[in-house]
Structure formats: C-alpha cells, structure tokens
Design an enzyme around this catalytic site. Structure first.
Site, PDB file in Angstrom:
ATOM      1  N   GLU A  46       9.163  10.107 -11.049  1.00 34.87           N
ATOM      2  CA  GLU A  46       9.309   8.976 -11.962  1.00 34.87           C
ATOM      3  C   GLU A  46      10.543   9.171 -12.840  1.00 34.87           C
ATOM      4  O   GLU A  46      10.804  10.277 -13.337  1.00 34.87           O
ATOM      5  CB  GLU A  46       8.059   8.886 -12.841  1.00 34.87           C
ATOM      6  CG  GLU A  46       8.094   7.807 -13.904  1.00 34.87           C
ATOM      7  CD  GLU A  46       6.836   7.791 -14.768  1.00 34.87           C
ATOM      8  OE1 GLU A  46       6.604   6.790 -15.456  1.00 34.87           O
ATOM      9  OE2 GLU A  46       6.070   8.796 -14.740  1.00 34.87           O
ATOM     10  N   LYS A 133       6.881  -0.587 -12.414  1.00 35.87           N
ATOM     11  CA  LYS A 133       5.614  -0.134 -12.986  1.00 35.87           C
ATOM     12  C   LYS A 133       4.938  -1.285 -13.723  1.00 35.87           C
ATOM     13  O   LYS A 133       5.526  -1.891 -14.614  1.00 35.87           O
ATOM     14  CB  LYS A 133       5.890   1.031 -13.943  1.00 35.87           C
ATOM     15  CG  LYS A 133       4.671   1.783 -14.434  1.00 35.87           C
ATOM     16  CD  LYS A 133       5.115   3.004 -15.245  1.00 35.87           C
ATOM     17  CE  LYS A 133       3.964   3.864 -15.701  1.00 35.87           C
ATOM     18  NZ  LYS A 133       4.431   5.065 -16.439  1.00 35.87           N
ATOM     19  N   CYS A 176       2.837   7.108 -11.866  1.00 38.04           N
ATOM     20  CA  CYS A 176       2.120   7.794 -12.931  1.00 38.04           C
ATOM     21  C   CYS A 176       0.740   7.161 -13.172  1.00 38.04           C
ATOM     22  O   CYS A 176      -0.069   7.104 -12.266  1.00 38.04           O
ATOM     23  CB  CYS A 176       2.976   7.821 -14.206  1.00 38.04           C
ATOM     24  SG  CYS A 176       2.648   9.228 -15.299  1.00 38.04           S
TER      25      CYS A 176
END
Length: 313
Positions: A46, A133, A176
């Site tokens: 990430e 995300k 994540c």
C-alpha cells in the site's frame, strides 16, 4: 497440464517520499524477483509510491488545521502521481522488459484530491486497471478521498513462460482494512478472483489471521505485501513515536508480508524485521480443490438467509 504460476510479494517502503528514488527501487526489486525467483507477478505494498505518512497529524484537531499541517499536505501532495503519468509509463516499461505483471499501491493525485490506489500493469497491455481504496481508515480520511464502485476491477489475465502452457486467471486487490469489509470480499469472490492481492501497512500479528481467513473463506490465493520502514526511510523531520529519542534504525512499519493458498496453508512468510521478497509457486487448481467443500458464493451460499435476518431484526 498444471495451472501454475510463480508470484512474489515485495516487502519494502517508499524512498523518503522521493519519486525518482522509489521508482529506481521498484525497478531493482522487480528485476531481482524475476532473475532470482523467475517470478511472473509482483505485489508491492500500500502507498509504495507516494508514501504512507505514519504518525503524521497534518496539524489537525477537531475544528482547526494549522498552517504547518497545510504545508505538510502540500509536500505529500507533490509526492503523489497522476494516472496516467510518466511514472506509470516507467512502470509499464519495467513490466514489459521483465515480463512481470505488477500490482502496486500508489498515492494517486486527481485534481485536488489524493486517493490510496492500487494499479495493475500487464507486461503486454500496460496499465489495465486501478482500484481506489473505498474507505480510508481513521485519520487517513484527512488526506485520502474515498473510492467507489467504478474502480473494483477483477481482471482476467494470462501468464506465460517458456516451455509451458499459458495460464489464465483472475486478479483483484483490496487495500489494508478494506479486507475487513465483508461485502467487498464477497463481491470479489463472486467475480471469480483467484489471486486476491492485499497491499497493506498493517503489521500487527493479527493481520496474519485475517489473511488466512480470507484465503479459506474465498478459496483463493492471498498475496499480502506490507511495507517495512524505519525512521531513516522517511523525510527529515517526519513525525515519529518519540521525538526525543529519534533513531534512524527504529522500525516504523514492521512488515508481515505473506502468501497463503486456498486451504489456508501459508506458502511464504510472514516476514518481519527487514525488507524482503517472498516467492511461491501457486497451483491454481487448488482453487477448485478448495471449492469442493466450500464455495461461499455458490453451493455454500444461502442468499435467502439475509431476508430471514431482516425479518428477525
């Protein structure tokens, strides 16, 4: 013929938020994975490009933002990349030159907003997709915008190697703590994702359990690439846990990268305490072997049960 590919997760970090140095690092690590491990797919963490500003507050408290925090955001904004951009073109060149499919976390700049994004770069077709995300975690929402349903690709891609038959599979990415969003996971399972990539900065021990759970639940290969970073990997003066005891070798993000097969067997990792490249051979037929007794969006699904839950509620 077996449906196998070789895949790597790269445990590394941004080079002090400097784009040119980080791109050089990407190229060196990708070439190493190819030359040493004969990998066909690499997954980077990430925010590998652009950087993960661990410990930063950006001068924010509820109801106020400081001038210094605005300047910090400006510096962070300038370290991000546009999509497309010369940086993306460089990644495409390296992918084509090595024959390696690249999945990478980047900080994407779009107008005045930054996004935590994953790019997918095919060695033949170049940039083939991106995923933003959906929900930045906690104070990440100060600096990153929210993605939406328009960037949820599950990409069909073909891997080839000399003397072997081509292997076609599907690949996706969840960043994540998106991996704690059940409906997102279920969407990826429903689209047939076999290579479930999980770029992250979550170095907690419990993350290992999460990755194993997803592999078993989705009957997919999970490739989790986490950053490993020390204080010296950040720009000078960057926020740290203890400003009175700065130590260039103190760990900020401690890795935990790993590769898990569809039955929950850990094929590589978790790796901690250093930068690393983990590689495993993936037998994609294990996806079907796993779905023999658990297909969470097929024979093990009960779509009628959601209505029961509603009625009871």
């Amino acid at each position: 013929m077996p449906r196998t590919i070789r895949a790597s997760v790269v445990q590394t970090c941004t080079a002090q938020f400097k784009l040119s140095d980080t791109l050089r690092k990407f190229e060196n690590l990708t070439r190493l994975a190819k030359e040493r491990d004969n990998t066909q797919l690499v997954v980077f963490p990430e925010a590998f490009i652009g950087g993960y500003p661990k410990m930063s507050t950006f001068g924010c408290v509820v109801g106020d933002r400081s001038a210094e925090g605005r300047d910090e955001f400006l510096r962070y904004y300038n370290s991000a990349i546009d999509i497309p951009s010369p940086a993306i073109s460089h990644i495409e060149v390296v992918s084509k030159d090595t024959g390696v499919f690249v999945v990478m976390g980047v900080v994407e700049r779009d107008g005045g907003t930054l996004y935590c994004t994953v790019i997918f770069v095919d060695p033949v077709e170049g940039l083939v997709g991106k995923h933003r995300k959906l929900m930045p975690t906690a104070t990440e929402r100060l600096i990153w915008g929210q993605g939406d349903g328009t960037t949820l690709p599950v990409l069909k891609t073909t891997f080839s190697s000399p003397g072997a038959e081509e292997v076609t599979t599907k690949i996706s990415a969840a960043v994540c703590w998106e991996n704690y969003m059940p409906l997102l996971r279920t969407y990826y399972y429903s689209q047939g994702s076999e290579l479930y990539c999980a770029p992250t900065v979550d170095h907690r021990a419990v993350w290992t359990n999460t990755m194993i759970h997803i592999a078993v639940e989705g009957r997919c290969f999970v490739l989790s690439a986490c950053q490993f970073a020390t204080e010296k990997d950040y720009p000078e003066g960057h926020a740290v846990a203890d400003t009175k005891e700065r130590d260039p070798n103190k760990i900020m993000i401690n890795g935990g990268s790993m590769i898990v097969n569809p039955l929950g067997t850990v094929l590589a990792g978790p790796s901690r305490q250093a930068e690393d490249i983990l590689t495993a051979e993936l037998d994609l037929e294990d996806v079907v072997r796993g779905k023999f007794d658990l297909d969470s969006v097929g024979h093990y699904a009960r779509p009628d049960s959601r209505w029961t839950v509603r009625l009871v509620a």
